[in-house]
Design a protein around this motif. Sequence first.
Motif, PDB file in Angstrom:
ATOM      1  N   LYS A  14      -7.167 -11.014  -0.934  1.00 22.44           N
ATOM      2  CA  LYS A  14      -5.741 -10.819  -0.700  1.00 22.44           C
ATOM      3  C   LYS A  14      -5.139  -9.792  -1.664  1.00 22.44           C
ATOM      4  O   LYS A  14      -4.269  -9.003  -1.296  1.00 22.44           O
ATOM      5  N   ILE A  15      -5.607  -9.836  -2.902  1.00 24.61           N
ATOM      6  CA  ILE A  15      -5.145  -8.844  -3.889  1.00 24.61           C
ATOM      7  C   ILE A  15      -5.485  -7.440  -3.403  1.00 24.61           C
ATOM      8  O   ILE A  15      -4.667  -6.515  -3.458  1.00 24.61           O
ATOM      9  N   MET A  16      -6.701  -7.271  -2.901  1.00 21.25           N
ATOM     10  CA  MET A  16      -7.113  -5.963  -2.381  1.00 21.25           C
ATOM     11  C   MET A  16      -6.261  -5.544  -1.195  1.00 21.25           C
ATOM     12  O   MET A  16      -5.837  -4.390  -1.089  1.00 21.25           O
ATOM     13  N   GLU A  17      -5.975  -6.481  -0.287  1.00 21.41           N
ATOM     14  CA  GLU A  17      -5.217  -6.146   0.913  1.00 21.41           C
ATOM     15  C   GLU A  17      -3.785  -5.744   0.590  1.00 21.41           C
ATOM     16  O   GLU A  17      -3.206  -4.857   1.229  1.00 21.41           O
ATOM     17  N   LEU A  18      -3.192  -6.418  -0.406  1.00 22.82           N
ATOM     18  CA  LEU A  18      -1.792  -6.159  -0.746  1.00 22.82           C
ATOM     19  C   LEU A  18      -1.600  -5.008  -1.735  1.00 22.82           C
ATOM     20  O   LEU A  18      -0.477  -4.561  -1.937  1.00 22.82           O
ATOM     21  N   SER A  19      -2.674  -4.553  -2.338  1.00 21.36           N
ATOM     22  CA  SER A  19      -2.564  -3.510  -3.367  1.00 21.36           C
ATOM     23  C   SER A  19      -2.103  -2.183  -2.753  1.00 21.36           C
ATOM     24  O   SER A  19      -2.558  -1.777  -1.687  1.00 21.36           O
ATOM     25  N   HIS A  20      -1.182  -1.530  -3.455  1.00 24.46           N
ATOM     26  CA  HIS A  20      -0.750  -0.188  -3.044  1.00 24.46           C
ATOM     27  C   HIS A  20      -1.773   0.862  -3.457  1.00 24.46           C
ATOM     28  O   HIS A  20      -1.737   1.994  -2.951  1.00 24.46           O
ATOM     29  N   SER A  21      -2.658   0.506  -4.357  1.00 24.45           N
ATOM     30  CA  SER A  21      -3.716   1.426  -4.778  1.00 24.45           C
ATOM     31  C   SER A  21      -4.913   1.287  -3.848  1.00 24.45           C
ATOM     32  O   SER A  21      -5.254   0.184  -3.407  1.00 24.45           O
ATOM     33  N   GLY A  22      -5.540   2.411  -3.551  1.00 19.03           N
ATOM     34  CA  GLY A  22      -6.760   2.368  -2.760  1.00 19.03           C
ATOM     35  C   GLY A  22      -7.916   1.878  -3.600  1.00 19.03           C
ATOM     36  O   GLY A  22      -8.151   2.393  -4.703  1.00 19.03           O
ATOM     37  N   ILE A 103     -16.802   0.724  -8.990  1.00 22.03           N
ATOM     38  CA  ILE A 103     -15.543   0.545  -8.271  1.00 22.03           C
ATOM     39  C   ILE A 103     -14.568   1.636  -8.679  1.00 22.03           C
ATOM     40  O   ILE A 103     -14.620   2.141  -9.817  1.00 22.03           O
ATOM     41  N   SER A 104     -13.692   2.020  -7.753  1.00 16.00           N
ATOM     42  CA  SER A 104     -12.675   3.035  -8.053  1.00 16.00           C
ATOM     43  C   SER A 104     -11.313   2.555  -7.567  1.00 16.00           C
ATOM     44  O   SER A 104     -11.210   1.807  -6.582  1.00 16.00           O
ATOM     45  N   SER A 105     -10.276   2.994  -8.284  1.00 11.61           N
ATOM     46  CA  SER A 105      -8.901   2.700  -7.920  1.00 11.61           C
ATOM     47  C   SER A 105      -8.166   4.032  -7.762  1.00 11.61           C
ATOM     48  O   SER A 105      -8.195   4.882  -8.665  1.00 11.61           O
ATOM     49  N   VAL A 106      -7.537   4.206  -6.606  1.00 10.39           N
ATOM     50  CA  VAL A 106      -6.854   5.471  -6.295  1.00 10.39           C
ATOM     51  C   VAL A 106      -5.374   5.190  -6.092  1.00 10.39           C
ATOM     52  O   VAL A 106      -5.000   4.392  -5.226  1.00 10.39           O
ATOM     53  N   ARG A 107      -4.529   5.856  -6.904  1.00  7.18           N
ATOM     54  CA  ARG A 107      -3.084   5.685  -6.767  1.00  7.18           C
ATOM     55  C   ARG A 107      -2.473   6.984  -6.264  1.00  7.18           C
ATOM     56  O   ARG A 107      -2.537   8.018  -6.942  1.00  7.18           O
ATOM     57  N   ASP A 108      -1.910   6.959  -5.069  1.00  3.89           N
ATOM     58  CA  ASP A 108      -1.314   8.146  -4.456  1.00  3.89           C
ATOM     59  C   ASP A 108       0.033   8.433  -5.125  1.00  3.89           C
ATOM     60  O   ASP A 108       0.940   7.602  -5.099  1.00  3.89           O
ATOM     61  N   ILE A 109       0.152   9.620  -5.753  1.00  8.38           N
ATOM     62  CA  ILE A 109       1.408   9.971  -6.431  1.00  8.38           C
ATOM     63  C   ILE A 109       2.076  11.174  -5.771  1.00  8.38           C
ATOM     64  O   ILE A 109       2.946  11.813  -6.371  1.00  8.38           O
ATOM     65  N   THR A 110       1.680  11.482  -4.537  1.00  7.94           N
ATOM     66  CA  THR A 110       2.248  12.644  -3.844  1.00  7.94           C
ATOM     67  C   THR A 110       3.762  12.532  -3.727  1.00  7.94           C
ATOM     68  O   THR A 110       4.493  13.480  -4.051  1.00  7.94           O
ATOM     69  N   GLU A 111       4.261  11.382  -3.277  1.00 10.38           N
ATOM     70  CA  GLU A 111       5.697  11.197  -3.116  1.00 10.38           C
ATOM     71  C   GLU A 111       6.407  11.249  -4.462  1.00 10.38           C
ATOM     72  O   GLU A 111       7.516  11.787  -4.564  1.00 10.38           O
TER      73      GLU A 111
END
Length: 442
Positions: A14-22, A103-111
């Motif tokens: 659930k944490i993975m599904e709700l995370s805004h980070s890829g 494992i990798s965590s991707v945070r989109d900062i385009t906006e």
Amino acid sequence: MNENLEKEIEFYRKIMELSHSGIAGVDNEGRIILFNQAAADFLKVPVKEAIGKLVTEVNPAAGLSKVLEEKSVQRDQLRKVGQRTAIISRAPIHYKGELIGAISSVRDITELQQYEETFRRKMIHQGLRAKFSLDQIVGTSKRMERLIGLAEKYAAADSTLLVQGESGTGKEMIAQGIHIASRRKGGPFVAVNCAALPESLLESELFGYEEGSFTGARKGGKAGLFEMAHKGTIFLDEIGELPLLLQARLLRVLQEREVMRIGGSKMIPVDVRIIAATNRNLIQLIHEGDFREDLYFRLAVLVLKVPSLRERLEDIPCLVESFLKEWRKAGSIQVTEEDIRRLQTYTWPGNIRELKNLLERALVLTEDGEPLQLFNSDVWISAEHPSRANKDQPSDQNISEEEIEDLRIKRILAEEDGHIGKAASRLGIHRSTLWRKLKNLK
């Protein structure tokens, strides 16, 4: 135990599904075993298509393969993926000493970047912009033609620039012109005088501060001028007056292209071009221990020397015309050729600023319809040092054109230490002509 484990796994799912980070995870062979919806949205690859594939098939530029190979942790790396920008962190996973995946965590900062860009453009409209272009700089002398030519070349580069020249020669105007001619013209132009503020205030202005970092700090903190100049140019005037402590901080900005606010704990990347200016001899300051040698060589990648007004006396007519047009309608007031020649016998220690002040003072004291009186006692205020002044310098007494020319030749020859070639070049005449005039001097 199995039921508890299943519950724990469901929590993580659930944490993975709700995370805004890829979030993406691979086994020790590089096959994807974890891939949430945020990662799918970022890479434009459906979750079902990604699971079970080699990570390099889904994203050829993926860094997880390198993490598996080097068993290294990568934190907060800025990466461009197509048209989007992300901050990526990666780490290997070990179990009982054995590498089982990564494992990798991707945070989109385009906006976020787009928001920052919009904010910075608003700041430009609020005053952080350059006003003068290179074609607005007045001067037809060879020295000025060469200066503008170099400035145009330097505008095409993005290297740090040091502008040298006496006070009043127009160093900031040159810096603004270079900014407007550069690829950064759409970004802010931030100017700060390093001699105008006390050290404590200058530090907070340049680098910003976090909330509560000192008594009186603004709630929420404040961005520094380097942050405000992001994607643009920062102009550091009178850099020779910068305290040694701040010189060390500036050196780090030049080396790392990042700043840390006062009271802060994180580095903030800045994309900014630095143009510094000085009217002091920085080499002498280095020998006296007042300026860092390593900072000097970081600043002096490109160097532009702005000539003093006494080195470009032939530009006085066009400068006078430009200032008069600025204040009055063109052609309404004229300065006589004799007055121009008399202006060219003075050494102008205050440079262009002094000339502009003289003309403005004369305009204020001249009634409509009257000729401009530049040399009466209320208008002409000499700033020349007594040791350099000549008793025959401009005054309200009449002197002949020949005497004016003789004074100019003597002064320029003295300034060039008797070098005939250099003096002739500044006078705009041939060496033989200067020799002939010297023989006729009284």
